[in-house]
Design an enzyme around this catalytic site. Sequence first.
Site, PDB file in Angstrom:
ATOM      1  NE  ARG A  78     -29.341  41.918 -20.689  1.00 13.30           N
ATOM      2  CZ  ARG A  78     -28.662  40.767 -20.828  1.00 13.30           C
ATOM      3  NH1 ARG A  78     -27.506  40.943 -21.415  1.00 13.30           N
ATOM      4  NH2 ARG A  78     -28.782  40.015 -19.914  1.00 13.30           N
TER       5      ARG A  78
ATOM      6  CG  LEU B  61     -21.308  43.569 -23.566  1.00 11.09           C
ATOM      7  CD1 LEU B  61     -21.155  45.054 -23.172  1.00 11.09           C
ATOM      8  CD2 LEU B  61     -20.435  43.006 -24.622  1.00 11.09           C
ATOM      9  CG  ASP B  62     -25.172  39.372 -19.418  1.00 14.55           C
ATOM     10  OD1 ASP B  62     -24.997  39.323 -20.574  1.00 14.55           O
ATOM     11  OD2 ASP B  62     -26.413  39.306 -18.962  1.00 14.55           O
ATOM     12  CB  SER B  63     -22.202  35.156 -19.998  1.00 15.40           C
ATOM     13  OG  SER B  63     -23.149  34.727 -19.418  1.00 15.40           O
TER      14      SER B  63
END
Lengths: 425, 104
Positions: A78, B61-63
């Site tokens: 991320r 988990l995000d979008s």
Amino acid sequence: MTDRPAMSRRPDDVVITGMGAITPAGRGVVATWGGVLSGVTTAAHDERLAAAGAPVAISCRAPAFDADAELGRGATRRLDRFTHLALLAMREATAQAGLVAEDPDALHGVDVDRVGVVIGSGIGGGETWESEYARLTAEGPARVSPLFVPRMLSNTAAGTIAIRTGARGPNLTVNTACAAGASAIHVARDLVRSGTADVVIAGGVEAGITTIAMSAFAQMGALSSNPDPRSASRPFDVDRDGFVMGEGAGIVIIESRAHAEARGAEPLLTIAGCGASADAFHATAPPEDGGGAALAMERAIRDAGIDASRIGHHNAHGTSTPLNDIAETRALRSVFGAHLSDVVVTSTKGVTGHLLGAAGAVEAILAGCALREGLVPPTANLTQQDPAIELDVAHGEPRRVALGAVISASMGFGGQNAALVLTMG
Amino acid sequence: MDDTTAPPIGPPDHDNRTRTKDKEHPMSEDLLATFTELLTSDFGVPADEVSADATFEALGLDSLDIVELTLALEDRTGVKLGDEDLEQVRTVQDAIDKVKERQA
């Protein structure tokens, strides 16, 4: 040295209470300082660049770390490497400042709504740009990661520091290219001095050792083409031929002396003066007389309210490019005049390479270490000083000097200059 | 700027991609294993947390992660879930059902 009236301690002084760094010279401020004192360059052959066909395959990489293990699940996927480096340096700084408890990130004992973050970065997520652009060209737009944007944006380091720490004060990203780390400290100092924030987490970060950046800097003639990494970064030497690309981060915790003392934190250094200027001259070259850099230094010294003769050490921008080192020499002559012979100069880039947007912050930290220890690190690889560099440059061994104040200057492409004057905490 | 120097941008045509992907389409019994493998290898989710009725939110988990997951899933299964599919996906089983619909 004894304090003079202009250097007396005042409650509204803006001080540094914590420092953190991850640089090619080491993980942490102590390791970085030790590496720089050793005078041994960290430049090395870079397998990744060589495998990618980069025209220069020499770099100064930061020590390896496992981002997922240290920064949590998903950190590698991320967040770009530049944000990893910023977070690692931030944790060291907040820990030293006594701002964290069990959780390595969440701030403790301060009003988080009054904690700001100001981070400088020249490039932002350069590795992300490179890898996702490769994916776009090879596989098409439907394969580009949605995480490209948050990974790449240069404000992600500052934003992520806020997410991790809970700091809800002003959150800014400063880009003055290779002066960004110093500019960020200047902006942070002003936020504290104006009462806009109680504490600011400030500094610079860069992780730009990418094939495209190396290609472009090589095309500009800015990188050393010396095939031997051991002697490639050699500021002020007659044989210098360009800089060596480095990466890293330097972060400091900035607050007023009164705020630090009220929460029992020790002021390590005082940010006595900050100066900024533009060359208004050229996209990448400094004016021959270093006039813009001189203005930034003069302004920082005036802001500090001290006489230039109080400054005994200059941590130079000293990139090891032919143009920079001459222009900086002329700038120093203009600023210090007859006192220049009393200023012991060093460029720590001989050891670390050029950390671009992180350089100004890391070098402010190193100038602060020099001040606190009365020890100026040697400039690595300075074997024959360029006769045109009429400076007292430390080389060979660290130089013991009693110091009352130090200055660090940074010059960015675009002609953007920053200078910081530090005194004891 | 001289646009002839611009690098070629890969075509959106999905038949002309350079990456490799599995030729076979795993069926339902394999899909949970595929999701489990992706979630553990690419997303670092401990295998024992993955089950058919686990929500992606609970797995961390995000979008944006879910869009990343669809890219990885496309590599493995050849099935691309679109925005309209994802609107209704909450659990791993929801995603398995959508993949099966697309394969049908």
